[in-house]
Design a protein around this motif. Structure first.
Motif, short mmCIF file in Angstrom:
data_model
loop_
_atom_site.label_atom_id
_atom_site.label_comp_id
_atom_site.label_asym_id
_atom_site.label_seq_id
_atom_site.Cartn_x
_atom_site.Cartn_y
_atom_site.Cartn_z
N GLN A 110 3.60 36.69 -13.49
CA GLN A 110 3.23 36.53 -12.08
C GLN A 110 2.42 37.74 -11.65
OE1 GLN A 110 6.44 35.64 -9.40
NE2 GLN A 110 7.46 34.33 -10.90
N LEU A 111 1.40 37.50 -10.83
CA LEU A 111 0.55 38.56 -10.31
C LEU A 111 0.72 38.61 -8.80
CD1 LEU A 111 -2.56 37.57 -12.40
CD2 LEU A 111 -1.07 39.51 -12.84
N TRP A 112 0.97 39.80 -8.28
CA TRP A 112 1.22 40.00 -6.85
C TRP A 112 0.29 41.06 -6.31
CZ3 TRP A 112 4.85 36.90 -4.63
CH2 TRP A 112 5.70 36.22 -5.51
N TRP B 246 1.28 36.52 -3.32
CA TRP B 246 1.18 36.06 -4.71
C TRP B 246 -0.27 35.77 -5.02
CZ3 TRP B 246 0.50 30.74 -6.43
CH2 TRP B 246 0.71 30.57 -7.80
N LEU B 247 -0.79 36.40 -6.08
CA LEU B 247 -2.17 36.17 -6.50
C LEU B 247 -2.28 34.95 -7.41
CD1 LEU B 247 -3.02 39.81 -7.13
CD2 LEU B 247 -4.82 38.23 -6.59
N GLY B 248 -1.33 34.82 -8.33
CA GLY B 248 -1.37 33.70 -9.27
C GLY B 248 -0.53 34.00 -10.49
N ASN B 249 -0.72 33.19 -11.53
CA ASN B 249 0.02 33.33 -12.79
C ASN B 249 -0.94 33.37 -13.96
OD1 ASN B 249 2.59 33.15 -11.62
ND2 ASN B 249 2.64 30.93 -11.82
N ALA B 250 -0.59 34.21 -14.93
CA ALA B 250 -1.24 34.15 -16.23
C ALA B 250 -0.30 33.34 -17.11
CB ALA B 250 -1.45 35.54 -16.79
N PHE B 251 -0.82 32.34 -17.80
CA PHE B 251 0.01 31.50 -18.65
C PHE B 251 -0.70 31.31 -19.99
CE2 PHE B 251 -2.64 28.88 -16.04
CZ PHE B 251 -3.05 27.84 -16.84
N ARG B 252 -0.01 30.65 -20.91
CA ARG B 252 -0.48 30.59 -22.29
C ARG B 252 -0.75 31.99 -22.79
NH1 ARG B 252 -4.50 26.17 -24.26
NH2 ARG B 252 -4.69 27.96 -25.58
N VAL B 253 0.12 32.93 -22.39
CA VAL B 253 -0.08 34.34 -22.73
C VAL B 253 0.10 34.61 -24.22
CG1 VAL B 253 0.41 35.26 -20.43
CG2 VAL B 253 2.29 34.81 -22.00
N ASP B 254 0.67 33.66 -24.94
CA ASP B 254 0.83 33.83 -26.38
C ASP B 254 -0.30 33.16 -27.16
OD1 ASP B 254 1.62 31.32 -25.57
OD2 ASP B 254 3.29 31.19 -26.97
N ALA B 255 -1.32 32.68 -26.46
CA ALA B 255 -2.45 31.99 -27.09
C ALA B 255 -3.74 32.78 -26.82
CB ALA B 255 -2.58 30.58 -26.54
N GLU B 256 -4.76 32.41 -27.55
CA GLU B 256 -6.06 33.02 -27.32
C GLU B 256 -7.05 31.91 -26.99
OE1 GLU B 256 -8.89 35.58 -26.59
OE2 GLU B 256 -6.85 36.21 -26.96
N PRO B 257 -7.70 31.89 -25.88
CA PRO B 257 -7.57 32.88 -24.81
C PRO B 257 -6.40 32.53 -23.88
CG PRO B 257 -9.28 31.32 -24.23
CD PRO B 257 -8.77 30.91 -25.60
N PRO B 258 -5.81 33.53 -23.25
CA PRO B 258 -4.79 33.24 -22.24
C PRO B 258 -5.46 32.63 -21.01
CG PRO B 258 -5.23 35.60 -22.33
CD PRO B 258 -6.02 34.95 -23.44
N CYS B 259 -4.69 31.99 -20.17
CA CYS B 259 -5.23 31.31 -18.99
C CYS B 259 -4.75 32.00 -17.72
CB CYS B 259 -4.80 29.85 -18.97
SG CYS B 259 -5.41 28.94 -20.39
N LEU B 260 -5.49 31.79 -16.66
CA LEU B 260 -5.14 32.40 -15.38
C LEU B 260 -5.31 31.37 -14.27
CD1 LEU B 260 -4.41 35.12 -13.94
CD2 LEU B 260 -6.86 35.41 -13.60
N TYR B 261 -4.27 31.24 -13.45
CA TYR B 261 -4.35 30.42 -12.24
C TYR B 261 -4.30 31.37 -11.06
CZ TYR B 261 -3.09 27.62 -8.27
OH TYR B 261 -3.09 27.06 -7.03
N LEU B 262 -5.29 31.32 -10.19
CA LEU B 262 -5.31 32.12 -8.97
C LEU B 262 -5.17 31.21 -7.76
CD1 LEU B 262 -8.23 34.57 -9.79
CD2 LEU B 262 -5.79 35.10 -9.79
#
Length: 97
Positions: A43-45, A55-71
């Protein structure tokens, strides 16, 4: 939090007793990343006066390349694709213990 000057944490903010966190500056924002044990996203704050404000958003699929970001809709228009990708990678590095 206790005391008369204590500000409440925003809705959805993880329990500070169990969440791991790290703060950094990115572009014009002061950001705190949080992750709780067992979660597969970060989580990004946005911090205001060193206190979580939004709350800014979430970084997910953090164990993959490339990771993803939802803002959130409030912040999405202010980041280019390259800036979002870089922020997702910062969060992925933080997620890995």
């Amino acid at each position: 939090m206790t005391g008369p000057d204590a500000r409440p944490l925003p809705s959805g903010y993880p329990d500070p007793a169990i969440a791991r966190s790290e703060e950094f500056d990115y572009l014009d924002l002061h950001i705190r990343m949080t992750v709780t044990p067992g979660e597969r996203f970060v989580q990004l704050w946005e911090l205001v006066d060193d206190h979580p404000a939004r709350w800014l958003g979430n970084a997910f699929r953090v164990d993959a390349e490339p990771p993803c970001l939802y803002l959130t809709y409030r912040f999405e228009p202010h980041f280019s694709r390259l800036q979002r990708d870089a922020l997702a990678r910062i969060a992925a590095k933080f997620w890995k213990p």
